[in-house]
Design a protein around this motif. Structure first.
Motif, mmCIF file in Angstrom:
data_model
loop_
_atom_site.group_PDB
_atom_site.id
_atom_site.type_symbol
_atom_site.label_atom_id
_atom_site.label_comp_id
_atom_site.label_asym_id
_atom_site.label_seq_id
_atom_site.Cartn_x
_atom_site.Cartn_y
_atom_site.Cartn_z
ATOM 1 N N ILE A 144 -5.662 -44.811 -36.910
ATOM 2 C CA ILE A 144 -5.002 -45.649 -37.904
ATOM 3 C C ILE A 144 -3.497 -45.430 -37.860
ATOM 4 O O ILE A 144 -2.710 -46.386 -37.916
ATOM 5 C CB ILE A 144 -5.547 -45.352 -39.318
ATOM 6 N N ALA A 145 -3.077 -44.164 -37.736
ATOM 7 C CA ALA A 145 -1.645 -43.856 -37.674
ATOM 8 C C ALA A 145 -0.996 -44.535 -36.473
ATOM 9 O O ALA A 145 0.105 -45.102 -36.583
ATOM 10 C CB ALA A 145 -1.429 -42.347 -37.619
ATOM 11 N N GLU A 146 -1.669 -44.515 -35.317
ATOM 12 C CA GLU A 146 -1.117 -45.161 -34.124
ATOM 13 C C GLU A 146 -0.989 -46.672 -34.325
ATOM 14 O O GLU A 146 0.006 -47.288 -33.938
ATOM 15 C CB GLU A 146 -1.995 -44.870 -32.902
ATOM 16 N N THR A 147 -2.021 -47.269 -34.936
ATOM 17 C CA THR A 147 -1.980 -48.716 -35.185
ATOM 18 C C THR A 147 -0.832 -49.073 -36.128
ATOM 19 O O THR A 147 -0.071 -50.017 -35.873
ATOM 20 C CB THR A 147 -3.310 -49.195 -35.795
ATOM 21 N N LEU A 148 -0.688 -48.300 -37.197
ATOM 22 C CA LEU A 148 0.385 -48.571 -38.151
ATOM 23 C C LEU A 148 1.759 -48.315 -37.544
ATOM 24 O O LEU A 148 2.717 -49.045 -37.838
ATOM 25 C CB LEU A 148 0.187 -47.732 -39.421
ATOM 26 N N GLU A 149 1.866 -47.294 -36.687
ATOM 27 C CA GLU A 149 3.127 -47.054 -35.967
ATOM 28 C C GLU A 149 3.547 -48.308 -35.212
ATOM 29 O O GLU A 149 4.691 -48.767 -35.305
ATOM 30 C CB GLU A 149 2.955 -45.921 -34.946
ATOM 31 N N ASP A 150 2.606 -48.843 -34.438
ATOM 32 C CA ASP A 150 2.901 -50.036 -33.637
ATOM 33 C C ASP A 150 3.286 -51.209 -34.530
ATOM 34 O O ASP A 150 4.226 -51.952 -34.230
ATOM 35 C CB ASP A 150 1.688 -50.421 -32.775
ATOM 36 N N GLU A 151 2.555 -51.370 -35.626
ATOM 37 C CA GLU A 151 2.819 -52.510 -36.508
ATOM 38 C C GLU A 151 4.175 -52.387 -37.198
ATOM 39 O O GLU A 151 4.863 -53.391 -37.406
ATOM 40 C CB GLU A 151 1.689 -52.646 -37.526
ATOM 41 N N ILE A 152 4.561 -51.171 -37.541
ATOM 42 C CA ILE A 152 5.882 -50.960 -38.143
ATOM 43 C C ILE A 152 6.973 -51.218 -37.114
ATOM 44 O O ILE A 152 7.932 -51.951 -37.363
ATOM 45 C CB ILE A 152 5.998 -49.530 -38.716
ATOM 46 N N LEU A 153 6.810 -50.621 -35.919
ATOM 47 C CA LEU A 153 7.843 -50.749 -34.892
ATOM 48 C C LEU A 153 7.939 -52.168 -34.348
ATOM 49 O O LEU A 153 8.997 -52.583 -33.869
ATOM 50 C CB LEU A 153 7.573 -49.765 -33.749
ATOM 51 N N ARG A 154 6.844 -52.918 -34.415
ATOM 52 C CA ARG A 154 6.849 -54.278 -33.883
ATOM 53 C C ARG A 154 7.059 -55.343 -34.962
ATOM 54 O O ARG A 154 6.944 -56.526 -34.703
ATOM 55 C CB ARG A 154 5.561 -54.534 -33.091
ATOM 56 N N GLY A 155 7.379 -54.870 -36.180
ATOM 57 C CA GLY A 155 7.870 -55.808 -37.186
ATOM 58 C C GLY A 155 6.881 -56.375 -38.171
ATOM 59 O O GLY A 155 7.256 -57.187 -39.013
ATOM 60 N N ARG A 156 5.612 -55.975 -38.107
ATOM 61 C CA ARG A 156 4.685 -56.506 -39.106
ATOM 62 C C ARG A 156 5.099 -56.053 -40.507
ATOM 63 O O ARG A 156 5.020 -56.817 -41.471
ATOM 64 C CB ARG A 156 3.253 -56.046 -38.816
ATOM 65 N N PHE A 157 5.535 -54.790 -40.595
ATOM 66 C CA PHE A 157 5.992 -54.243 -41.868
ATOM 67 C C PHE A 157 7.478 -53.918 -41.746
ATOM 68 O O PHE A 157 7.862 -52.985 -41.042
ATOM 69 C CB PHE A 157 5.217 -52.977 -42.239
ATOM 70 N N ALA A 158 8.313 -54.685 -42.401
ATOM 71 C CA ALA A 158 9.761 -54.508 -42.312
ATOM 72 C C ALA A 158 10.208 -53.301 -43.141
ATOM 73 O O ALA A 158 9.491 -52.865 -44.057
ATOM 74 C CB ALA A 158 10.462 -55.767 -42.824
ATOM 75 N N PRO A 159 11.372 -52.734 -42.829
ATOM 76 C CA PRO A 159 11.913 -51.641 -43.647
ATOM 77 C C PRO A 159 11.975 -52.038 -45.116
ATOM 78 O O PRO A 159 12.359 -53.156 -45.462
ATOM 79 C CB PRO A 159 13.324 -51.444 -43.065
ATOM 80 N N GLY A 160 11.536 -51.125 -45.985
ATOM 81 C CA GLY A 160 11.527 -51.393 -47.418
ATOM 82 C C GLY A 160 10.218 -51.961 -47.925
ATOM 83 O O GLY A 160 9.985 -52.020 -49.139
ATOM 84 N N THR A 161 9.332 -52.378 -47.007
ATOM 85 C CA THR A 161 8.039 -52.949 -47.410
ATOM 86 C C THR A 161 7.150 -51.872 -48.022
ATOM 87 O O THR A 161 7.044 -50.755 -47.498
ATOM 88 C CB THR A 161 7.313 -53.556 -46.198
ATOM 89 N N ARG A 162 6.492 -52.210 -49.121
ATOM 90 C CA ARG A 162 5.518 -51.304 -49.722
ATOM 91 C C ARG A 162 4.176 -51.507 -49.033
ATOM 92 O O ARG A 162 3.701 -52.640 -48.894
ATOM 93 C CB ARG A 162 5.378 -51.569 -51.223
ATOM 94 N N LEU A 163 3.559 -50.420 -48.576
ATOM 95 C CA LEU A 163 2.256 -50.502 -47.916
ATOM 96 C C LEU A 163 1.154 -50.438 -48.966
ATOM 97 O O LEU A 163 1.075 -49.477 -49.735
ATOM 98 C CB LEU A 163 2.106 -49.359 -46.907
ATOM 99 N N ASP A 164 0.323 -51.451 -48.980
ATOM 100 C CA ASP A 164 -0.757 -51.554 -49.956
ATOM 101 C C ASP A 164 -1.950 -50.736 -49.466
ATOM 102 O O ASP A 164 -2.647 -51.119 -48.522
ATOM 103 C CB ASP A 164 -1.148 -53.024 -50.137
ATOM 104 N N GLU A 165 -2.179 -49.624 -50.128
ATOM 105 C CA GLU A 165 -3.229 -48.694 -49.710
ATOM 106 C C GLU A 165 -4.610 -49.330 -49.749
ATOM 107 O O GLU A 165 -5.410 -49.168 -48.821
ATOM 108 C CB GLU A 165 -3.183 -47.451 -50.619
#
Length: 217
Positions: free
Chosen positions: A9-30
């Motif tokens: 999960i951490a690897e998937t989220l890393e990729d999604e953050i670095l590739r722009g799915r979640f922009a800086p400042g975005t709150r991640l909905d647990e």
């Protein structure tokens, strides 16, 4: 290497953050992310801890988890320190490495080559981690090895991203072979110099890394 659900999960989220799915400042909905990954909140929270250790997110009490922006200067400074730490590990390892560890480095390189030929950058990175951690251990200095491993974890998502650049896996593979040759020959200064150059992100390499991150935005 066996990996837990939280690692995946951490690897998937890393990729999604670095590739722009979640922009800086975005709150991640647990809740939504737990549902999306088909897990309870426990492995997701473990993944968040890994991302926080890598500096990609911030966990704010009573507010939640937010994507953190890593600036270019901060990233460059971290890679600069990492390059010097790896150089120190290589210098000591050239004087202390065992034959068994050299064989393990050869085996790790063989797996790196297989991943490179298959075009599997994530598989390459996992074997690359084995390669570097062997060198940290063979420095014979537990404190230095611990600091190297800590900063390695901090830079993991950015080091993985570099491998997506065209030709970087082949370049990395060639550098690995040179590093092992220097370690095998006991050439401490050469091993240090090669590892420093292998890790350092400067000039064109830095511009390529930043361009790769921006392309995902």
């Amino acid at each position: 290497m066996s990996r837990s659900r939280s690692d995946l999960i951490a690897e998937t989220l890393e990729d999604e953050i670095l590739r722009g799915r979640f922009a800086p400042g975005t709150r991640l909905d647990e809740t939504k992310l737990a549902e999306e990954h088909g897990v309870s909140r426990t492995p997701l929270r473990e993944a968040f801890q890994k991302l926080a250790a890598a500096g990609l997110i911030e966990q704010q009490p009573r507010r939640g988890v937010f994507v953190r922006e890593v600036g270019a200067v901060e990233l460059l400074e971290m890679f600069e320190v990492m390059a010097e730490i790896e150089a120190a590990c290589g210098r000591l390892a050239a004087q202390r490495i065992t034959d068994a560890a050299l064989a393990d480095l050869d085996a790790a390189n063989a797996r790196c080559r297989a991943a490179m030929e298959a075009g599997e950058s994530d598989a390459y990175y996992r074997e690359n981690e084995v390669f570097h951690h062997l060198i940290y251990t063979q420095s014979g200095n537990r404190f230095l090895a611990g600091e190297a491993a800590r900063l390695h974890r901090r830079l993991k998502p950015f080091r993985r991203t570099q491998l997506h650049l065209r030709g970087r896996m082949a370049q990395s593979m060639a550098e690995h072979l040179e590093i092992v040759a220097a370690l095998r020959a006991g050439e401490a200064d050469r091993a240090a110099s090669l590892l420093r150059a292998h890790i350092a992100v400067q000039g064109e390499k830095f511009h390529h890394l930043m361009a790769g991150l921006r392309a995902a935005e």
